[in-house]
Design a protein around this motif. Structure first.
Motif, mmCIF file in Angstrom:
data_model
loop_
_atom_site.group_PDB
_atom_site.id
_atom_site.type_symbol
_atom_site.label_atom_id
_atom_site.label_comp_id
_atom_site.label_asym_id
_atom_site.label_seq_id
_atom_site.Cartn_x
_atom_site.Cartn_y
_atom_site.Cartn_z
ATOM 1 N N ALA A 83 0.800 -1.225 0.000
ATOM 2 C CA ALA A 83 0.000 0.000 0.000
ATOM 3 C C ALA A 83 0.824 1.262 0.000
ATOM 4 N N GLY A 84 2.032 1.309 0.528
ATOM 5 C CA GLY A 84 2.801 2.540 0.505
ATOM 6 C C GLY A 84 3.551 2.794 1.779
ATOM 7 N N LEU A 85 3.922 4.039 1.936
ATOM 8 C CA LEU A 85 4.771 4.415 3.067
ATOM 9 C C LEU A 85 3.995 4.939 4.270
ATOM 10 N N GLU A 86 2.660 5.016 4.149
ATOM 11 C CA GLU A 86 1.904 5.628 5.242
ATOM 12 C C GLU A 86 2.152 4.968 6.588
ATOM 13 N N ASP A 87 2.384 3.661 6.561
ATOM 14 C CA ASP A 87 2.552 2.941 7.818
ATOM 15 C C ASP A 87 3.991 2.908 8.290
ATOM 16 N N ALA A 88 4.939 3.430 7.476
ATOM 17 C CA ALA A 88 6.354 3.383 7.858
ATOM 18 C C ALA A 88 6.616 4.333 9.011
ATOM 19 N N ASP A 89 7.446 3.911 9.931
ATOM 20 C CA ASP A 89 7.795 4.709 11.093
ATOM 21 C C ASP A 89 9.039 5.554 10.778
ATOM 22 N N VAL A 90 9.193 6.673 11.491
ATOM 23 C CA VAL A 90 10.357 7.532 11.283
ATOM 24 C C VAL A 90 11.656 6.762 11.478
ATOM 25 N N SER A 91 11.644 5.864 12.454
ATOM 26 C CA SER A 91 12.871 5.113 12.733
ATOM 27 C C SER A 91 13.278 4.195 11.579
ATOM 28 N N LEU B 179 16.846 2.930 7.397
ATOM 29 C CA LEU B 179 16.869 1.581 6.842
ATOM 30 C C LEU B 179 16.391 1.594 5.394
ATOM 31 N N LEU B 180 15.383 2.409 5.122
ATOM 32 C CA LEU B 180 14.895 2.541 3.748
ATOM 33 C C LEU B 180 15.984 3.089 2.829
ATOM 34 N N ILE B 181 16.708 4.100 3.323
ATOM 35 C CA ILE B 181 17.802 4.660 2.520
ATOM 36 C C ILE B 181 18.843 3.580 2.220
ATOM 37 N N SER B 182 19.165 2.770 3.228
ATOM 38 C CA SER B 182 20.125 1.680 3.018
ATOM 39 C C SER B 182 19.619 0.702 1.974
ATOM 40 N N GLY B 183 18.315 0.416 2.030
ATOM 41 C CA GLY B 183 17.749 -0.472 1.016
ATOM 42 C C GLY B 183 17.831 0.120 -0.371
ATOM 43 N N LEU C 70 15.773 7.839 -7.579
ATOM 44 C CA LEU C 70 14.335 8.054 -7.514
ATOM 45 C C LEU C 70 13.761 7.478 -6.223
ATOM 46 N N ALA C 71 14.235 6.284 -5.853
ATOM 47 C CA ALA C 71 13.752 5.672 -4.615
ATOM 48 C C ALA C 71 14.098 6.533 -3.405
ATOM 49 N N ILE C 72 15.306 7.083 -3.374
ATOM 50 C CA ILE C 72 15.719 7.931 -2.254
ATOM 51 C C ILE C 72 14.830 9.179 -2.174
ATOM 52 N N GLN C 73 14.483 9.729 -3.319
ATOM 53 C CA GLN C 73 13.592 10.903 -3.298
ATOM 54 C C GLN C 73 12.237 10.544 -2.700
ATOM 55 N N PHE C 74 11.703 9.365 -3.054
ATOM 56 C CA PHE C 74 10.418 8.951 -2.486
ATOM 57 C C PHE C 74 10.499 8.853 -0.964
ATOM 58 N N ILE C 75 11.590 8.225 -0.500
ATOM 59 C CA ILE C 75 11.748 8.028 0.945
ATOM 60 C C ILE C 75 11.873 9.374 1.657
ATOM 61 N N LEU C 76 12.665 10.273 1.082
ATOM 62 C CA LEU C 76 12.845 11.587 1.709
ATOM 63 C C LEU C 76 11.533 12.357 1.777
ATOM 64 N N THR C 77 10.705 12.211 0.758
ATOM 65 C CA THR C 77 9.417 12.906 0.772
ATOM 66 C C THR C 77 8.560 12.458 1.960
ATOM 67 N N ARG C 78 8.504 11.146 2.159
ATOM 68 C CA ARG C 78 7.723 10.644 3.290
ATOM 69 C C ARG C 78 8.358 11.074 4.616
ATOM 70 N N TRP C 79 9.676 11.045 4.687
ATOM 71 C CA TRP C 79 10.381 11.450 5.898
ATOM 72 C C TRP C 79 10.078 12.926 6.215
ATOM 73 N N LEU C 80 10.042 13.758 5.205
ATOM 74 C CA LEU C 80 9.733 15.172 5.404
ATOM 75 C C LEU C 80 8.329 15.365 5.951
ATOM 76 N N GLU C 81 7.410 14.507 5.506
ATOM 77 C CA GLU C 81 6.047 14.594 6.039
ATOM 78 C C GLU C 81 6.016 14.261 7.528
ATOM 79 N N LEU C 82 6.837 13.297 7.914
ATOM 80 C CA LEU C 82 6.814 12.820 9.306
ATOM 81 C C LEU C 82 7.687 13.662 10.229
ATOM 82 N N ASP C 83 8.895 13.974 9.764
ATOM 83 C CA ASP C 83 9.874 14.621 10.650
ATOM 84 C C ASP C 83 10.911 15.369 9.804
ATOM 85 N N PRO C 84 10.586 16.584 9.363
ATOM 86 C CA PRO C 84 11.521 17.292 8.482
ATOM 87 C C PRO C 84 12.876 17.587 9.121
#
Length: 627
Positions: free
Chosen positions: A72-80, A84-88, A99-113
């Motif tokens: 379903a996406g990143l909505e359920d991913a925790d800040v912690s 790990l996502l970046i490493s993946g 492109l994957a790193i940009q997706f992860i950073l976008t979600r991270w910014l939503e949670l904890d800029p």
């Protein structure tokens, strides 16, 4: 990394990518918003070819969409989980990683800029991903410009901060010209190397109100004005080309005018108006921003000769050479190789015609016999030879040789030096030299100095790899040995004795030389090289030479001179055996000078007891007393 952790990374990455695809759709085709399950669902069921959702798939690197339907996406991913996502993401292929790193950073910014900012500013992140801060601020500025600017201002002042500024500006450009310009003037001018996206902002402003856009461009700091002018020119040229060209022409020479002209030359207008666009290339101070290739390709669709004529009239020598080779000649070879002769005529009319005729055919391959036939009938000898030089530069030996043989004798001989320099793929150095030597001997005028020099040049190319083979070949071509233009004998014995450590083999060959001076020079060279590598063995070899004769004298003199600093006493002893009085005196005098400078008393003692003629002894003692 154990298998469980790897599975964990893959699981989280699949979620990240699926949500990321949805993010691209939402971000580029609507206002910034949080990711939703509906967005992800739209990836599973794109509505139509025209829909924004389906068009967005082109923004995703190959293979990324395979992950979209899975989770379903990143909505359920925790800040912690974000590090790990970046490493993946680092394990993904290069074209998907960023492109994957940009997706992860976008979600991270939503949670904890602030957490995302801290991570991207860490040494670990900056060392692994030089552009990670660029990605971060591009997405952050797209979501929250004020927060992104505040975060950027906290960065240390360095090169990476400048790269981050580019990302910040790209993110701001998503909000349109007004927001972009408001924030641009708030950035420290010296911290922004270039206003990325500014040209696009002014293209949009010009479409709305050209006069207002012009005034706003002039109000910018001077370093940003060229990018603004580029955007204005790009829009203006499509609606009123005459006015746009007049305006661009009156801009300050250098970067401002170059930026406007480059934007015009990169526009669709230039591709459809080559004659109006052509003179602009000559007005550019720097041509790095634009390429004439789209115009050339457009002209090639209808007439390759027209493309060549256009290039010869408007482009620099470097540009003509590049695009004739890269585009025009290949197009002619596909459609009508016989046009090559006309191409040469076109190129020859301009400056540097001969050089262009040669450069144009550097990449022409061996199979194009029709093109060579067209060139063979070209009336101007100098231009024709220039073209042939380019043709044979990349041909294999048989094709080049056959082509040259089709020419008149004078032209054939004129091309022999070019043949000798050609790459000749598929031949090892020894085979190439052997075939070249035979070909030159059969096609160059017998007894000519050019023939002898050519043979010597070819032979010298593989002395280091196989001197024995060179020696054998030279026996067939005595004129090369006698050539005054190049001392192939010294090159051969020097390379033989030095590179291959075979001085005795070199000496055996040198003994067969019929010319006394060459034989003497060869033995002297061998003695010099032998003395440097193994003076004891060289001394033994000298004892095998005939006791009388200039060959032995010259060899001993060379040997003695070589060892004078290491063992001047041995050198003097050997020099005393030279039979030629003048050479003996000169050699011994030089050695005594060396010894006398270092230790005059020892030198005197040595000369007094040395086994040399009394006449030589007195002369040497006098040199020590009165240096």
């Amino acid at each position: 990394m154990d298998s469980e952790e790897r599975k964990r990374i893959q699981w989280v990455m699949a979620r990240a990518v699926a949500a990321g695809v949805g993010f691209v759709v939402a971000f580029f085709y609507g206002a910034p918003q949080r990711l939703t399950d509906a967005t992800v669902e739209s990836i599973r069921h794109p509505v139509s070819r025209e829909s924004p959702v389906d068009r967005s798939s082109s923004l995703v690197a190959p293979g990324m969409l395979a992950f979209a339907p899975q989770l379903a996406g990143l909505e359920d991913a925790d800040v912690s989980e974000m590090p790990l996502l970046i490493s993946g993401a680092e394990e993904l292929p290069w074209e998907q990683r960023n492109l994957a790193i940009q997706f992860i950073l976008t979600r991270w910014l939503e949670l904890d800029p602030q957490g995302a900012l801290a991570y991207c500013g860490s040494e670990e992140a900056r060392s692994k991903h030089q552009h990670i801060q660029n990605f971060l601020f591009r997405e952050w500025a797209g979501m929250d410009p004020e927060a992104a600017l505040a975060g950027w201002l906290t960065l240390p002042v360095d090169t990476l901060r400048k790269w981050a500024a580019e990302g910040l500006l790209l993110g701001l450009s998503r909000h349109g010209p007004e927001v972009y310009l408001q924030f641009l003037v708030r950035l420290p001018e010296d911290a922004v190397p270039s206003a990325v996206g500014l040209d696009r902002m002014f293209e949009m402003l010009t479409a709305e109100n050209r006069e207002s856009a012009l005034l706003r461009a002039l109000s910018l700091p001077e370093k940003f004005q060229p990018d603004a002018f580029a955007g204005i020119a790009r829009d203006w040229i499509e609606s009123d080309s005459e006015a746009a060209l007049a305006w661009a022409d009156q801009l300050t020479a250098g970067n401002p005018r170059d930026s406007a002209f480059s934007a015009i030359l990169n526009s669709g207008w230039a591709h459809h108006h080559p004659e109006e666009a052509g003179p602009l290339f000559q007005n550019l101070t720097n041509t790095y921003r634009t390429s004439p290739r789209p115009i050339i390709l457009k002209l090639l669709e209808s007439d390759p000769l027209k493309a060549a004529d256009w290039a010869s009239r408007y482009l620099s020598y470097r540009q003509i050479s590049e695009h004739v080779r890269r585009d025009i000649v290949p197009a002619m070879m596909k459609t009508d190789p016989a046009m090559i002769g006309e191409l040469v005529s076109t190129l020859a009319q301009g400056e540097n015609g001969i050089d262009l005729a040669s450069a144009a055919f550097w990449d022409l391959k061996s199979g194009h016999s029709e093109a060579f036939a067209a060139l063979a009938n070209y009336p101007d000898d100098e231009i024709r030879l220039g073209a042939f030089r380019g043709v044979i530069s990349s041909w294999d030996f048989d094709a080049a040789a056959a082509a040259i043989e089709s020419l008149p004798a004078a032209a054939r001989e004129a091309l022999l030096p070019e043949l000798a320099e050609a790459a000749m793929p598929g031949l090892d150095p020894a085979e190439k030299s052997s075939r070249l030597l035979d070909y030159i001997a059969n096609n160059a005028a017998s007894g000519s100095s050019s023939r002898a020099a050519l043979i010597a040049n070819v032979a010298s190319d593989f002395i280091k790899s196989d001197p024995a083979a060179v020696a054998e070949l030279l026996q067939k071509y005595p004129e090369a040995i006698a050539s005054k233009q190049r001392d192939i004998v010294l090159e051969l014995v020097g390379g033989w004795a030095d590179t291959n450590q075979q001085p005795l083999e070199a000496a055996a060959w040198a003994a067969t030389l019929s010319e006394p001076e060459q034989r003497e020079s060869a033995f002297a060279a061998i003695a010099r090289i032998y003395a440097e590598s193994d003076s004891a063995a060289a001394s033994q070899w000298l004892t095998t030479l005939p006791l009388e004769g200039t060959v032995r004298d010259k060899a001993i003199a060379a040997f003695s001179e070589t060892i004078r600093e290491r063992d001047p006493e041995a050198g003097i002893a050997w020099a005393g055996t030279i039979t030629d009085p003048a050479l003996r005196s000169t050699t011994m005098g030089m050695l005594v000078d060396q010894l006398g400078w270092d230790d005059p008393a020892s030198a005197r003692h040595f000369i007094e007891s040395a086994a040399i003629e009394e006449r030589d002894r007195q002369v040497l003692l006098e040199r020590i007393e009165h240096p």
